[in-house]
Design a protein around this motif. Structure first.
Motif, PDB file in Angstrom:
ATOM      1  N   ASN A 147      -4.213   1.124  -9.938  1.00  0.00           N
ATOM      2  CA  ASN A 147      -3.223   0.650  -9.811  1.00  0.00           C
ATOM      3  C   ASN A 147      -3.084  -0.198  -8.303  1.00  0.00           C
ATOM      4  O   ASN A 147      -3.216   0.674  -7.221  1.00  0.00           O
ATOM      5  CB  ASN A 147      -2.117   0.293 -10.425  1.00  0.00           C
ATOM      6  CG  ASN A 147      -3.016   0.316 -12.611  1.00  0.00           C
ATOM      7  OD1 ASN A 147      -2.922   0.005 -13.055  1.00  0.00           O
ATOM      8  ND2 ASN A 147      -3.256   1.731 -11.775  1.00  0.00           N
ATOM      9  N   GLU A 149       0.120  -1.701  -5.721  1.00  0.00           N
ATOM     10  CA  GLU A 149       1.321  -2.461  -6.027  1.00  0.00           C
ATOM     11  C   GLU A 149       1.178  -3.297  -3.948  1.00  0.00           C
ATOM     12  O   GLU A 149       1.544  -2.486  -3.317  1.00  0.00           O
ATOM     13  CB  GLU A 149       3.108  -2.385  -6.065  1.00  0.00           C
ATOM     14  CG  GLU A 149       4.180  -2.983  -5.580  1.00  0.00           C
ATOM     15  CD  GLU A 149       5.682  -2.309  -5.456  1.00  0.00           C
ATOM     16  OE1 GLU A 149       6.894  -3.117  -5.186  1.00  0.00           O
ATOM     17  OE2 GLU A 149       5.775  -1.209  -5.984  1.00  0.00           O
ATOM     18  N   PHE A 150       1.421  -4.684  -4.176  1.00  0.00           N
ATOM     19  CA  PHE A 150       1.233  -5.339  -2.868  1.00  0.00           C
ATOM     20  C   PHE A 150       2.879  -5.463  -2.112  1.00  0.00           C
ATOM     21  O   PHE A 150       4.054  -5.170  -3.043  1.00  0.00           O
ATOM     22  CB  PHE A 150       0.775  -6.937  -2.980  1.00  0.00           C
ATOM     23  CG  PHE A 150      -0.509  -6.604  -3.659  1.00  0.00           C
ATOM     24  CD1 PHE A 150      -1.570  -6.099  -2.393  1.00  0.00           C
ATOM     25  CD2 PHE A 150      -0.654  -7.047  -4.476  1.00  0.00           C
ATOM     26  CE1 PHE A 150      -2.865  -6.096  -3.177  1.00  0.00           C
ATOM     27  CE2 PHE A 150      -1.842  -6.981  -5.369  1.00  0.00           C
ATOM     28  CZ  PHE A 150      -3.831  -6.476  -5.124  1.00  0.00           C
ATOM     29  N   ASP A 152       4.263  -7.565  -1.290  1.00  0.00           N
ATOM     30  CA  ASP A 152       5.490  -9.022  -1.911  1.00  0.00           C
ATOM     31  C   ASP A 152       5.370  -8.582  -2.960  1.00  0.00           C
ATOM     32  O   ASP A 152       6.543  -9.574  -4.019  1.00  0.00           O
ATOM     33  CB  ASP A 152       4.496 -10.253  -2.132  1.00  0.00           C
ATOM     34  CG  ASP A 152       2.840 -10.271  -3.162  1.00  0.00           C
ATOM     35  OD1 ASP A 152       3.204  -9.212  -3.589  1.00  0.00           O
ATOM     36  OD2 ASP A 152       2.364 -11.073  -2.642  1.00  0.00           O
ATOM     37  N   GLY A 153       5.273  -7.269  -3.551  1.00  0.00           N
ATOM     38  CA  GLY A 153       6.100  -6.846  -5.122  1.00  0.00           C
ATOM     39  C   GLY A 153       5.247  -7.274  -6.088  1.00  0.00           C
ATOM     40  O   GLY A 153       5.582  -6.868  -7.590  1.00  0.00           O
ATOM     41  N   THR A 154       3.696  -7.749  -5.675  1.00  0.00           N
ATOM     42  CA  THR A 154       3.252  -8.326  -7.608  1.00  0.00           C
ATOM     43  C   THR A 154       2.390  -7.310  -7.630  1.00  0.00           C
ATOM     44  O   THR A 154       2.428  -5.936  -6.740  1.00  0.00           O
ATOM     45  CB  THR A 154       2.383  -9.201  -7.206  1.00  0.00           C
ATOM     46  OG1 THR A 154       1.247  -8.954  -5.742  1.00  0.00           O
ATOM     47  CG2 THR A 154       3.233 -10.476  -6.386  1.00  0.00           C
ATOM     48  N   ILE A 155       1.543  -6.151  -9.166  1.00  0.00           N
ATOM     49  CA  ILE A 155       0.975  -5.622  -9.299  1.00  0.00           C
ATOM     50  C   ILE A 155       0.054  -6.295  -9.909  1.00  0.00           C
ATOM     51  O   ILE A 155      -0.475  -6.837 -10.235  1.00  0.00           O
ATOM     52  CB  ILE A 155       1.338  -4.540 -10.237  1.00  0.00           C
ATOM     53  CG1 ILE A 155       3.136  -3.835  -8.865  1.00  0.00           C
ATOM     54  CG2 ILE A 155       1.130  -3.637 -10.612  1.00  0.00           C
ATOM     55  CD1 ILE A 155       3.881  -3.135 -10.685  1.00  0.00           C
ATOM     56  N   GLN A 156      -1.524  -5.157  -9.411  1.00  0.00           N
ATOM     57  CA  GLN A 156      -2.530  -4.963  -9.840  1.00  0.00           C
ATOM     58  C   GLN A 156      -3.550  -4.495 -10.278  1.00  0.00           C
ATOM     59  O   GLN A 156      -3.482  -3.560  -9.408  1.00  0.00           O
ATOM     60  CB  GLN A 156      -3.258  -6.464  -8.883  1.00  0.00           C
ATOM     61  CG  GLN A 156      -5.233  -6.792  -9.233  1.00  0.00           C
ATOM     62  CD  GLN A 156      -5.184  -7.606 -10.016  1.00  0.00           C
ATOM     63  OE1 GLN A 156      -4.842  -9.035 -10.033  1.00  0.00           O
ATOM     64  NE2 GLN A 156      -5.841  -7.692 -11.831  1.00  0.00           N
ATOM     65  N   LYS A 165      -7.620  -9.514  -3.665  1.00  0.00           N
ATOM     66  CA  LYS A 165      -6.424 -10.544  -3.362  1.00  0.00           C
ATOM     67  C   LYS A 165      -5.958 -10.330  -2.530  1.00  0.00           C
ATOM     68  O   LYS A 165      -5.355 -11.166  -2.081  1.00  0.00           O
ATOM     69  CB  LYS A 165      -5.252  -9.328  -4.460  1.00  0.00           C
ATOM     70  CG  LYS A 165      -4.809  -9.717  -5.966  1.00  0.00           C
ATOM     71  CD  LYS A 165      -4.301 -10.723  -6.073  1.00  0.00           C
ATOM     72  CE  LYS A 165      -4.618 -10.640  -7.593  1.00  0.00           C
ATOM     73  NZ  LYS A 165      -3.950 -11.819  -8.216  1.00  0.00           N
ATOM     74  N   LYS A 167      -4.332  -8.985  -0.084  1.00  0.00           N
ATOM     75  CA  LYS A 167      -2.593  -8.996  -0.127  1.00  0.00           C
ATOM     76  C   LYS A 167      -2.488  -7.314   0.741  1.00  0.00           C
ATOM     77  O   LYS A 167      -3.791  -6.492   0.558  1.00  0.00           O
ATOM     78  CB  LYS A 167      -2.264  -8.736  -0.872  1.00  0.00           C
ATOM     79  CG  LYS A 167      -1.441 -10.653  -1.690  1.00  0.00           C
ATOM     80  CD  LYS A 167      -1.206  -9.901  -2.904  1.00  0.00           C
ATOM     81  CE  LYS A 167      -0.959 -11.836  -3.074  1.00  0.00           C
ATOM     82  NZ  LYS A 167      -0.155 -11.676  -4.425  1.00  0.00           N
TER      83      LYS A 167
END
Length: 344
Positions: A147, A149-150, A152-156, A165, A167
Motif C-alpha cells: 500500500n 500514500e502519495f 497528494d494524500g491519495t492512497i493506492q 499512478k 505519483k
C-alpha cells in the motif's frame, strides 16, 4: 563519512561471514551469485508482495506468495547443473495460450506450496532439491499487499497499480492479503538478521522490492536491533513511478524515514559515468536517468559512503558489477566481525 577505492581490507577470517541480503527484483541474484563465489554464509530474504507478470497471475488464481523473485534467487544460489537451471527458468512462449508467460519454476513453487501448505516449507524443500548454497527465506509466509500514500494524500493498494499512478510516493506499508492480521516474518528470518555480520538492502526497486520487507513490523524491528553492519546498495538508475529524479541521498533518506532513524551504516554508490550511447531505452522502459550523487546529503544521514565504478555495462545493459559489490560487502562484514569480537 569515509570513501573507499575498493581496496579490500583483509581481517582475520576465522569463519565464513554471515550475510543477509534483503530485497527482490533482477539485481538481487547478481549480488547473490557474486557473494556465493566469495564463500559467504548467505541468507536471502525475498519480497512477497509482487503482483505483476507470471507471479501475479499465479497469485491471483491459487492464492500463493508470488514465486518469481524466489525462483530467481534459488537459481542464483543453486549448485545443480546449468541445464537443470535452464529448465527451471524456462518460460512458455505466447503461442501456448494456457501456459503463456509462465516460468516452469513458478509452477513448481506453487505446486510445492500446495503440497506443504505454506511457502516457507515449500522453499526449504526446493532448496534441498536444487542444492542451494545458503538459505532462501520468503519475507513472510503469507501473501502481502503493498500500500502507498502519495504526496497528494491519495492512497493506492497493489504494487503494479502504485507504480502505474506515476505519483511521488510519501510512504508505503504492507497488509496481509487474506486477513486482518498484522504481517509477520517467521522466526528463522528474524534469527538470521540478528545473527548476521552484514545485512544488505538491495539492489532493487526502492518502494516495491526493498521497503515491503522492512515494513513487516517484526522484520523491520530486527533490522533496527541487529548489531550487523547495515549496507544499502544504491540503485544505478532512477525508476519511473518510484524514484523519479532521486539522488543517492534521497534513497537512503526514504529507507531511514521508514525505519524511524538513521539505521543505514554504509551505502555503496556508483561514482562512474554511464555510457548512455550504449543505453537502449527499449530494454529499460521503466528507467529514466542515472542516480545523482549527493555526498553532502549522505553525510547528514550519518552513513559511511563507499563510491566506485560499480557498473557492468558490457552487454549494453546497466547492471551492478556483482564482483565489486560483493568485495565491498565482504570487506564490511569482516570489519564488523572484528569490531564485534573486540567489544565482546
Amino acid at each position: 563519512m569515509t570513501y573507499s577505492d575498493s581496496k579490500v581490507i583483509r581481517v582475520s577470517r576465522s569463519r565464513r561471514p554471515k550475510i543477509v541480503v534483503i530485497g527482490g527484483g533482477t539485481g538481487l541474484p547478481v549480488v547473490l551469485s557474486a557473494l556465493k563465489e566469495q564463500d559467504a554464509q548467505i541468507t536471502a530474504i525475498v519480497t512477497v508482495s509482487d503482483d505483476g507478470g507470471s507471479s501475479g497471475t499465479i497469485r491471483n488464481f491459487i492464492n500463493v506468495v508470488p514465486p518469481g523473485d524466489i525462483r530467481n534467487v534459488l537459481v542464483s544460489l543453486s549448485d545443480i547443473p546449468q541445464e537443470q537451471k535452464d529448465v527451471f527458468q524456462y518460460r512458455f512462449d505466447s503461442s501456448d495460450s494456457f501456459f503463456s508467460g509462465h516460468a516452469i519454476g513458478n509452477l513448481i513453487i506453487a505446486a510445492l506450496n500446495e503440497m506443504h501448505g505454506n511457502i516457507f516449507d515449500a522453499v526449504q524443500s526446493l532448496s534441498k532439491m536444487m542444492r542451494v548454497d545458503g538459505h532462501v527465506f520468503p519475507a513472510s509466509n503469507e501473501p502481502l499487499t503493498l500500500n502507498a500514500e502519495f504526496i497528494d494524500g491519495t492512497i493506492q493498494a497493489g504494487e503494479k497499480e502504485i507504480t502505474n499512478k506515476d505519483k511521488r510516493i510519501k510512504r508505503v506499508w504492507v497488509t496481509d492479503t487474506n486477513s486482518n492480521k498484522e504481517p509477520e516474518a517467521v522466526s528463522p528470518v528474524l534469527e538470521a538478521i540478528m545473527q548476521a555480520d552484514a545485512v544488505v538492502l538491495g539492489p532493487g526497486s526502492l518502494f516495491t522490492s526493498i521497503l515491503p520487507n522492512l515494513m513487516i513490523p517484526n522484520l523491520g524491528e530486527a533490522v533496527r536491533k541487529t548489531k550487523a553492519e547495515v549496507i544499502y546498495i544504491c540503485n544505478i538508475m532512477t525508476q519511473l513511478g518510484e524514484t523519479d529524479h532521486f539522488s543517492d541521498c534521497d534513497h537512503v533518506d526514504v529507507i531511514n524515514r521508514h525505519l524511524g532513524g538513521h539505521y543505514v551504516n554504509t551505502t555503496l554508490v556508483n561514482g562512474a559515468k554511464i555510457d548512455m550511447s550504449k543505453f537502449n531505452p527499449k530494454d529499460y522502459d521503466a528507467y529514466i536517468e542515472p542516480v545523482k550523487n549527493d555526498y553532502v546529503g549522505l553525510r547528514k544521514q550519518g552513513c559511511r559512503v563507499i563510491t566506485d565504478d560499480f557498473i557492468d555495462q558490457r552487454s549494453g545493459l546497466v547492471f551492478h558489477d556483482g564482483e565489486k559489490v560483493a568485495n565491498e560487502i565482504i570487506n564490511r562484514a569482516f570489519t564488523a566481525m572484528s569490531t564485534r569480537k573486540t567489544t565482546e
